[in-house]
Motif scaffolding. Structure first.
Motif, PDB file in Angstrom:
ATOM      1  N   ALA A  72       0.988  -5.743   4.328  1.00 18.06           N
ATOM      2  CA  ALA A  72       2.039  -5.503   2.965  1.00 18.06           C
ATOM      3  C   ALA A  72       2.551  -6.226   2.914  1.00 18.06           C
ATOM      4  CB  ALA A  72       2.513  -3.964   3.040  1.00 18.06           C
ATOM      5  N   THR A  73       2.831  -6.864   1.650  1.00 19.69           N
ATOM      6  CA  THR A  73       4.185  -8.302   1.054  1.00 19.69           C
ATOM      7  C   THR A  73       4.798  -7.515  -0.019  1.00 19.69           C
ATOM      8  OG1 THR A  73       2.171 -10.319   2.299  1.00 19.69           O
ATOM      9  CG2 THR A  73       4.146 -10.353   0.720  1.00 19.69           C
ATOM     10  N   TRP A  74       5.894  -7.300   0.407  1.00 20.60           N
ATOM     11  CA  TRP A  74       6.557  -6.916  -0.475  1.00 20.60           C
ATOM     12  C   TRP A  74       7.579  -7.328  -1.372  1.00 20.60           C
ATOM     13  CZ3 TRP A  74       7.680  -1.815  -0.146  1.00 20.60           C
ATOM     14  CH2 TRP A  74       7.623  -0.347   0.738  1.00 20.60           C
ATOM     15  N   VAL A  75       6.956  -7.794  -2.943  1.00 24.04           N
ATOM     16  CA  VAL A  75       7.557  -8.243  -3.941  1.00 24.04           C
ATOM     17  C   VAL A  75       7.905  -7.376  -4.949  1.00 24.04           C
ATOM     18  CG1 VAL A  75       6.874  -9.301  -5.732  1.00 24.04           C
ATOM     19  CG2 VAL A  75       5.212  -9.559  -4.251  1.00 24.04           C
ATOM     20  N   TRP A  76       9.970  -8.038  -4.812  1.00 23.81           N
ATOM     21  CA  TRP A  76      10.486  -7.338  -5.420  1.00 23.81           C
ATOM     22  C   TRP A  76      10.841  -8.070  -6.822  1.00 23.81           C
ATOM     23  CZ3 TRP A  76      15.305 -10.485  -7.205  1.00 23.81           C
ATOM     24  CH2 TRP A  76      16.346  -8.961  -7.686  1.00 23.81           C
ATOM     25  N   CYS A  77      10.621  -7.477  -7.935  1.00 20.77           N
ATOM     26  CA  CYS A  77       9.977  -8.195  -9.391  1.00 20.77           C
ATOM     27  C   CYS A  77      10.873  -7.136 -10.445  1.00 20.77           C
ATOM     28  CB  CYS A  77       8.840  -7.658  -9.517  1.00 20.77           C
ATOM     29  SG  CYS A  77       7.643  -9.239 -10.720  1.00 20.77           S
ATOM     30  N   PRO A  78      11.925  -7.926 -10.328  1.00 19.72           N
ATOM     31  CA  PRO A  78      12.753  -7.231 -12.171  1.00 19.72           C
ATOM     32  C   PRO A  78      11.969  -8.476 -13.194  1.00 19.72           C
ATOM     33  CG  PRO A  78      13.892  -9.080 -10.990  1.00 19.72           C
ATOM     34  CD  PRO A  78      12.563  -8.787 -10.138  1.00 19.72           C
ATOM     35  N   ASN A  79      12.571  -7.859 -14.920  1.00 19.99           N
ATOM     36  CA  ASN A  79      12.177  -8.271 -15.479  1.00 19.99           C
ATOM     37  C   ASN A  79      13.605  -9.335 -16.229  1.00 19.99           C
ATOM     38  OD1 ASN A  79      10.856  -7.536 -17.909  1.00 19.99           O
ATOM     39  ND2 ASN A  79      12.149  -8.253 -19.047  1.00 19.99           N
ATOM     40  N   VAL A  80      13.275 -10.980 -16.405  1.00 20.96           N
ATOM     41  CA  VAL A  80      13.315 -11.692 -17.613  1.00 20.96           C
ATOM     42  C   VAL A  80      14.492 -11.145 -17.694  1.00 20.96           C
ATOM     43  CG1 VAL A  80      11.687 -13.586 -17.375  1.00 20.96           C
ATOM     44  CG2 VAL A  80      12.407 -12.386 -18.991  1.00 20.96           C
ATOM     45  N   ASP A  81      16.156 -11.770 -18.014  1.00 25.24           N
ATOM     46  CA  ASP A  81      17.063 -11.359 -18.971  1.00 25.24           C
ATOM     47  C   ASP A  81      17.516 -12.099 -19.032  1.00 25.24           C
ATOM     48  OD1 ASP A  81      19.497  -9.429 -19.092  1.00 25.24           O
ATOM     49  OD2 ASP A  81      19.844  -9.603 -17.856  1.00 25.24           O
TER      50      ASP A  81
END
Length: 340
Positions: free
Chosen positions: A184-193
């Protein structure tokens, strides 16, 4: 905005050096063939026909559980769909959320504190063991858009307190590490702001040892009556948050655009697509992959095929050698590195 994840003018600066290649893919809805990908891979082939190039990423979504009946039924690791993506020659992107469906920002049995306290440890461990047994590399985009207030895993909603997002993320990650699910390659993905109105990103970052790739989601809602806003270019949407992450929060991490799309209402969708896909390899050097949200959702017209001009613009821009096709993509081992 809640339901879609649960089933499923840029000026280019001059550069003398070519950008490193990018993975590129899509979340593909049922509008193309009557069934969603990857449960039906014909939808992937249909999209590839429109784009004129094979996909290197295919995304699918799942919450922890379905609680629409008299009891909650927990979803197992989707081995068969993941294998279908891999055999197609692409890398699976699995967007997994610590909630149940029907989705709501009020889910008292699925608070971050429940994850931290170990309420779902046995489920998470079984899920991670199944991922390990499958054994192939995949992106795990866990609890995305956490800096917003529209999902039940965000701080400030559903009884979630400051600091709990990072603690919950680390807790789940630690279980995967304990069982040896290193594929598993962990992706931390917020929203544009772009206007800095959402939660502070630095306080939500789990730390470099817990994140393999960063990410961003962002849409041009334009003036679509379903959710009227204003027309925003890719640069207007992405630039400020991209630099916040790439320059300060996680400067050593590659980035994946987990969801992107544009409406037809309020401007030229074809021009938006062309400008975005031309700008990303030149102006956003930390972005090494992107996923177009090719499905109708909340009344929004995100798919590239909403007009012939939009589909043509996407197909033309994606022919750039910066965007790798499926046959060039799938690695044999994890964690996943940017394409070479």
């Amino acid at each position: 905005h809640l339901a879609r994840r649960l089933r499923g003018s840029c000026q280019a600066t001059q550069s003398s050096a070519p950008h490193a290649p990018l993975y590129r893919g899509a979340t593909i809805g049922e509008q193309l063939t009557g069934e969603q990908a990857p449960w039906a891979m014909g939808a992937v082939s249909k999209f590839e026909g429109l784009a004129g190039k094979g996909l290197s990423l295919v995304n699918c979504f799942s919450p922890f559980a379905n609680c629409s009946g008299s009891h909650c039924s927990f979803y197992e690791f989707p081995t068969e769909p993941m294998e279908s993506i891999r055999r197609h020659g692409a890398i699976p992107v699995f967007s997994w959320s610590s909630q149940s469906i029907p989705s709501s920002t009020d889910e008292p049995d699925f608070q971050l504190s429940d994850v931290i306290a170990g309420t779902y440890d046995s489920y998470i461990r079984e899920f991670a063991e199944a991922a390990r047994e499958w054994g192939h590399p995949f992106f795990l985009r866990f609890d995305w858009e956490m800096n917003g207030n529209w999902f039940p895993w965000s701080e400030g909603v559903n009884g979630n307190q400051p600091g709990e997002f990072v603690a919950a993320w680390r807790h789940v990650h630690d279980i995967f590490t304990e069982v040896g699910a290193t594929n598993a390659t962990w992706v931390w993905c917020p929203n544009v702001d772009p206007e800095s109105t959402l939660h502070d990103l630095a306080s939500l970052y789990p730390g470099d040892e817990y994140v393999d790739w960063t990410g961003l989601d962002g849409y041009n809602w334009g003036t679509n009556p379903a959710k009227p806003d204003r027309w925003r270019s890719f640069n207007e949407l992405y630039s400020a948050t991209y630099h916040r992450i790439a320059d300060a929060i996680a400067p050593q991490k590659p980035m994946l655009i987990g969801e992107m799309g544009s409406t037809e209402d309020g401007g030229s969708k074809a021009a938006w697509i062309e400008e975005a896909l031309d700008a990303i390899p030149v102006e956003y050097p930390d972005i090494h992959g992107l996923l177009w949200f090719d499905t109708y959702d909340d009344g929004m017209d995100w798919p590239i095929e909403t007009s012939e001009s939009s589909a043509d613009a996407f197909a033309e821009a994606i022919q750039s050698p910066s965007y790798v096709s499926g046959s060039e993509a799938a690695p044999e081992d994890g964690p996943i590195a940017p394409p070479e």
